[in-house]
Design a protein around this motif. Structure first.
Motif, PDB file in Angstrom:
ATOM      1  N   ILE A 267       0.873  -1.172   0.000  1.00 13.59           N
ATOM      2  CA  ILE A 267       0.000   0.000   0.000  1.00 13.59           C
ATOM      3  C   ILE A 267       0.913   1.226   0.000  1.00 13.59           C
ATOM      4  CG2 ILE A 267      -1.702   1.298   1.347  1.00 13.59           C
ATOM      5  CD1 ILE A 267      -2.807  -1.424   2.273  1.00 13.59           C
ATOM      6  N   PRO A 268       0.853   2.076  -1.046  1.00 13.13           N
ATOM      7  CA  PRO A 268       1.862   3.124  -1.206  1.00 13.13           C
ATOM      8  C   PRO A 268       1.621   4.394  -0.410  1.00 13.13           C
ATOM      9  CG  PRO A 268       0.406   3.082  -3.105  1.00 13.13           C
ATOM     10  CD  PRO A 268      -0.045   1.974  -2.208  1.00 13.13           C
ATOM     11  N   PHE A 269       0.376   4.614   0.084  1.00 15.98           N
ATOM     12  CA  PHE A 269       0.057   5.858   0.777  1.00 15.98           C
ATOM     13  C   PHE A 269      -0.800   5.588   2.011  1.00 15.98           C
ATOM     14  CE2 PHE A 269      -0.049   6.704  -3.849  1.00 15.98           C
ATOM     15  CZ  PHE A 269       1.047   7.539  -3.946  1.00 15.98           C
ATOM     16  N   ASP A 270      -0.742   6.506   2.960  1.00 16.48           N
ATOM     17  CA  ASP A 270      -1.740   6.509   4.021  1.00 16.48           C
ATOM     18  C   ASP A 270      -3.076   6.905   3.400  1.00 16.48           C
ATOM     19  OD1 ASP A 270       0.267   5.952   5.757  1.00 16.48           O
ATOM     20  OD2 ASP A 270       0.290   7.892   6.759  1.00 16.48           O
ATOM     21  N   GLY A 271      -4.152   6.260   3.841  1.00 16.24           N
ATOM     22  CA  GLY A 271      -5.450   6.610   3.270  1.00 16.24           C
ATOM     23  C   GLY A 271      -6.592   5.880   3.937  1.00 16.24           C
ATOM     24  N   VAL A 272      -7.774   6.015   3.339  1.00 15.06           N
ATOM     25  CA  VAL A 272      -9.000   5.382   3.830  1.00 15.06           C
ATOM     26  C   VAL A 272      -9.557   4.510   2.719  1.00 15.06           C
ATOM     27  CG1 VAL A 272     -11.336   5.783   4.690  1.00 15.06           C
ATOM     28  CG2 VAL A 272      -9.486   7.313   5.369  1.00 15.06           C
ATOM     29  N   VAL A 273     -10.027   3.313   3.069  1.00 15.62           N
ATOM     30  CA  VAL A 273     -10.572   2.388   2.075  1.00 15.62           C
ATOM     31  C   VAL A 273     -11.875   2.958   1.518  1.00 15.62           C
ATOM     32  CG1 VAL A 273     -11.465   0.072   1.658  1.00 15.62           C
ATOM     33  CG2 VAL A 273      -9.519   0.401   3.203  1.00 15.62           C
ATOM     34  N   ALA A 274     -11.897   3.195   0.205  1.00 15.57           N
ATOM     35  CA  ALA A 274     -13.101   3.707  -0.444  1.00 15.57           C
ATOM     36  C   ALA A 274     -14.012   2.573  -0.897  1.00 15.57           C
ATOM     37  CB  ALA A 274     -12.715   4.575  -1.646  1.00 15.57           C
ATOM     38  N   SER A 275     -13.425   1.455  -1.284  1.00 15.42           N
ATOM     39  CA  SER A 275     -14.206   0.282  -1.670  1.00 15.42           C
ATOM     40  C   SER A 275     -13.316  -0.944  -1.617  1.00 15.42           C
ATOM     41  CB  SER A 275     -14.798   0.454  -3.072  1.00 15.42           C
ATOM     42  OG  SER A 275     -13.773   0.529  -4.040  1.00 15.42           O
ATOM     43  N   GLY A 276     -13.975  -2.096  -1.523  1.00 16.31           N
ATOM     44  CA  GLY A 276     -13.240  -3.352  -1.489  1.00 16.31           C
ATOM     45  C   GLY A 276     -13.063  -3.892  -0.080  1.00 16.31           C
ATOM     46  N   GLU A 277     -12.561  -5.101  -0.024  1.00 15.31           N
ATOM     47  CA  GLU A 277     -12.313  -5.768   1.261  1.00 15.31           C
ATOM     48  C   GLU A 277     -11.056  -6.610   1.101  1.00 15.31           C
ATOM     49  OE1 GLU A 277     -14.460  -9.094   4.120  1.00 15.31           O
ATOM     50  OE2 GLU A 277     -15.697  -7.826   2.835  1.00 15.31           O
ATOM     51  N   ALA A 278     -10.189  -6.586   2.103  1.00 16.14           N
ATOM     52  CA  ALA A 278      -8.918  -7.295   1.972  1.00 16.14           C
ATOM     53  C   ALA A 278      -8.321  -7.604   3.340  1.00 16.14           C
ATOM     54  CB  ALA A 278      -7.934  -6.458   1.153  1.00 16.14           C
ATOM     55  N   MET A 279      -7.353  -8.524   3.334  1.00 13.14           N
ATOM     56  CA  MET A 279      -6.550  -8.813   4.514  1.00 13.14           C
ATOM     57  C   MET A 279      -5.191  -8.135   4.311  1.00 13.14           C
ATOM     58  SD  MET A 279      -8.595 -10.572   6.337  1.00 13.14           S
ATOM     59  CE  MET A 279      -7.531 -11.196   7.650  1.00 13.14           C
ATOM     60  N   VAL A 280      -4.815  -7.284   5.267  1.00 13.41           N
ATOM     61  CA  VAL A 280      -3.604  -6.477   5.140  1.00 13.41           C
ATOM     62  C   VAL A 280      -2.589  -6.884   6.198  1.00 13.41           C
ATOM     63  CG1 VAL A 280      -2.659  -4.139   5.245  1.00 13.41           C
ATOM     64  CG2 VAL A 280      -4.877  -4.537   4.154  1.00 13.41           C
ATOM     65  N   ASN A 281      -1.359  -7.161   5.750  1.00 12.00           N
ATOM     66  CA  ASN A 281      -0.270  -7.497   6.658  1.00 12.00           C
ATOM     67  C   ASN A 281       0.385  -6.202   7.123  1.00 12.00           C
ATOM     68  OD1 ASN A 281       2.438  -8.169   7.603  1.00 12.00           O
ATOM     69  ND2 ASN A 281       2.028 -10.218   6.836  1.00 12.00           N
ATOM     70  N   GLN A 282       0.303  -5.911   8.432  1.00 10.97           N
ATOM     71  CA  GLN A 282       0.837  -4.679   9.002  1.00 10.97           C
ATOM     72  C   GLN A 282       2.091  -4.907   9.827  1.00 10.97           C
ATOM     73  OE1 GLN A 282      -3.092  -1.906   9.439  1.00 10.97           O
ATOM     74  NE2 GLN A 282      -2.661  -3.206  11.200  1.00 10.97           N
TER      75      GLN A 282
END
Length: 743
Positions: A267-282
């Motif tokens: 994920i290249p930028f800080d932001g807010v999810v506008a659409s979609g669903e995913a599992m994110v490794n933090q």
């Protein structure tokens, strides 16, 4: 500064003939030339083939100007390294190619027109270096000025005031029930004050202050260097423009834009999810090993990795600077930097303090001589142990970065030195990450090989795997347009892809996925064609409506250096080399025989790789895992040292403990040698510290040196050992990392 091969530094005859007409160019060292009537004026101070040092002609150079100049020159074609020293306005450039063209481009430079990313200023480290250089110079000048200009009563008063900080730190440490270094420092200063020896007390505090500045500077610079190497280097992103996705440079994205992130990408930028669903490794920011679910309205952060699903995010901050700040904070707050030996050194340092105090008391009781007792007190083992060990480790991390190796903590260098087992993924690791499609064998008479390749490319185009890239590239070479013709794609890690094409279910992936999981069949009468598939290639299977449609044959060439690298790793202490792959038994067997591995496993799943790593660790062996794909992530996480190839999947690089950026495997030999030499240096530091300090104690007890002399020798030895710890570990050994005749 990187050395430049002589064969690249020859200047052509036309270049030589043109030198006299250049501003700032000519024969050297007979005279110095000044570039005039250009934007940048300079003198050539020194020159050898492939390397030139210039002095910029201007009154002063600010830190920001130095950063602008360094960035601009580093971006010039043929430039391999640049060093700008703003205090003396010096620019040293190593380059390949035309000297004339380089000088013309430098002469055309302008501070006003140079475009430099904001993140470069924030991450340059120039301001930090200048800050601590000024601190050191100020401390030394004030000390000399006080000694030369102030009368003794004033110096004594200042010494008394400065001593309060050290005395209070010692009292607080004792109040916590601990006898550690602050107690030792406070005792040494306190005894000197009680004896009325203000000069000795002042000298002790001056040396302690210098040590504190050097330690803080080294730590902050090392953290910043490491953070820079771990920062994002995403060059392009998918920008949502209406219903279309457009691949644009990161610099073109601004706050408020919408960016789509596909599975396996950072994920290249800080932001807010506008659409979609995913599992994110933090894990890179929070240390969490389990991916976190992100849906519409959730916040996502630059540098985290999308493991499953797909997201469209609204960009909050476009400059990417927050990622660097977060990494610095993460490193400073965690223990990830510390190796076990560093922790052991700190623990041993604190344990030695009571013995030093006891030795001081015993010396006084035996000799009844306060000067001799104070000489013992001046010798502090802990100072050298606590300073030299971290410097050695952090310097090794910086040295690794010069070889395009990013190491995320000292403990991984230690584990690398101790490792006995190394596990290689095959595709993109032992083999080159440039597989190519050599044939498409159709199993459907109604569809040609090109038509089936077009369908396969449509399915594979959004997925970060070398095999998928090979299919997409093959379609491009044949000018097969594969516009979106499928519905939502489901990507199953290490298995394959499933979707619907023109209303029909289509799957593409491994033999295990297509024939065992999906239960696909081969059309009647084509079994013999299937059994006669060429065994020297890897195979990708495409099935439509439960029936095999095509087998895509992909050539996956073994890296030329693989066998030599494996042999040399064994010379450096590796006992067991294993290859694991999802490919078929026949393909795995052929590659394993050519590479010279001890064991190989075929048709394995991600969990199988991780399970093998855990079994090796349970047997008491340190394990290195090397991979480049999403399917390697579980094993990379499970291993003692996870190493990712830099041109592999973003997820693998984020999870890995080490990333190698070279286009061959020789970096593994470099990393192993570096780790081995680091352990040798650390053990050598132990011996030096104990030997030097024990000698100073004996000299003090015998009355051969005074307390101030003892303190001076002790601090000089500590500084000397620390400076030695900053020297390159592989100096003079670089050529050993490559085979003779290699490029």
């Amino acid at each position: 500064m990187q050395a430049v091969s002589r064969k690249h530094n020859r200047t052509d005859k036309n270049d030589q003939r043109g030198r006299k007409s250049l501003p700032g160019a000519g024969s050297f060292p007979n005279f110095r030339e000044i570039a005039r009537k250009t934007t940048m004026r300079y003198q050539i101070q020194h020159e050898i083939p492939g390397r030139i040092r210039l002095r910029v002609i201007q009154r002063t150079m600010t830190e920001q100007q130095a950063d602008r100049l360094q960035y601009a020159v580093s971006m010039l074609p043929g430039v391999t390294s640049v060093k700008v020293q703003e205090r003396i306005q010096s620019v040293t450039v190593c380059y390949q190619g035309s000297r004339r063209k380089l000088l013309e481009q430098i002469a055309a430079f302008s501070y006003e027109t140079a475009s430099v990313p904001e993140a470069f200023f924030q991450e340059s480290g120039r301001a930090l270096n200048r800050e601590y250089q000024d601190k050191l110079v100020t401390r030394i000048v004030l000390r000399m000025g006080n000694q030369l200009l102030l009368p003794y009563p004033v110096r004594a008063g200042l010494t008394l005031i400065r001593s309060v900080r050290y005395l209070w730190a010692g009292i607080r440490t004792l109040a916590r029930g601990k006898i550690e270094v602050p107690v030792l420092d406070a005792t040494a200063i306190g005894v000197s004050l009680v004896r009325g020896d203000m000069d000795t007390a002042g000298s002790i505090m001056f040396l302690l202050g210098i040590g504190e500045i050097l330690e803080e500077w080294t730590h902050k610079k090392s953290v910043d260097d490491l953070a820079r190497s771990m920062s994002l280097h995403v060059s392009k992103v998918w920008l949502c423009a209406g219903e279309q996705e457009v691949l644009v440079p990161v610099s073109a994205v601004k706050a408020g834009d919408r960016v789509r992130v596909h599975v396996g990408n950072v994920i290249p930028f800080d932001g807010v999810v506008a659409s979609g669903e995913a599992m994110v490794n933090q894990a890179s920011l929070t240390g969490e090993s389990v991916p976190v679910r992100k849906a519409e309205g959730a916040s996502v952060y630059a540098g985290t990795v999308l493991e499953e699903g797909e997201l469209t995010l609204q960009v909050k901050e476009a400059n990417g600077s927050t990622k660097f700040e977060k990494i610095v904070s993460m490193i400073e707050e965690s223990e990830k930097l510390k190796s076990a030996l560093e922790g052991k050194a700190e623990h041993l340092a604190d344990q030695l303090v009571p013995y030093t105090l006891a030795g001081t008391v015993l010396t006084y009781l035996v000799t009844r001589n306060a000067t001799k007792a104070l000489s013992v007190l001046m010798v502090d083992f802990s100072c050298a142990l606590k300073l030299a060990m971290p410097i050695a480790v952090l310097s090794a991390i910086r040295e690794a970065s010069a070889y395009q190796i990013t190491v995320k903590g000292g403990k991984y260098l230690e584990a690398m030195a101790e490792a006995e087992t190394i596990v290689f993924d095959k595709t993109g690791t032992l083999t080159r990450a440039e597989p190519t499609v050599v044939d498409v064998i159709s199993f459907q008479e109604e569809r040609s090989g090109d038509e089936l390749l077009r369908i396969a490319a449509c399915l594979e185009e959004d997925f970060p795997h070398s095999m998928a890239k090979a299919v997409v590239d093959a379609a491009k070479r044949k000018n097969l347009v594969h516009e979106e013709m499928h519905s939502k794609v489901e990507y199953l890690v290490a298995h394959g892809i499933s979707t619907t094409v023109e209303g029909k279910r289509a799957v593409i992936g491994s033999y295990h996925f297509v024939f065992e999981d999906e239960q696909c069949r081969i059309r009647e009468g084509l079994r013999s064609r299937f059994e006669e598939l060429p065994q020297e290639y890897s195979h990708l299977y495409l099935a439509i409506e439960g029936e095999l449609a095509a087998v895509i044959c992909i050539q996956d060439p073994l890296r030329e250096e693989a066998a030599e690298v494996i042999r040399r790793l064994k010379e450096e202490g590796i006992r067991k080399v294993v290859m694991m792959t999802g490919d078929s038994e026949r393909t795995a067997r052929a590659i394993a025989a050519r590479a010279g591995v001890d064991e190989y496993y075929s048709e394995v799943l991600p969990e199988d790789k991780a399970r093998f790593v855990e079994q090796e660790k349970a047997a008491g062996r340190k394990v290195i895992m090397i991979g480049d794909g999403i399917n390697d992530s579980p094993a990379l996480s499970a291993s003692d040292v996870g190493i990712a190839i830099s041109d592999g999947a973003e997820l693998a690089r984020e999870i890995a403990d080490v990333t190698i950026g070279a286009d061959d495997l020789y970096s593994l030999i470099t990393l192993k040698r570096l780790s081995n030499r680091l352990m040798e240096r650390i053990h050598g530091n132990y011996r030096s510290i104990v030997g030097v300090n024990a000698g100073l104690i004996v000299l003090g007890v015998l009355g051969l040196i005074q307390p101030t002399t003892s303190a001076l020798f002790h601090n000089t030895a500590t500084l000397g050992i620390s400076l030695k710890s900053m020297q390159e570990l592989l100096q003079g050994e670089q050529e050993k990392t490559r085979i003779p005749g290699s490029n």
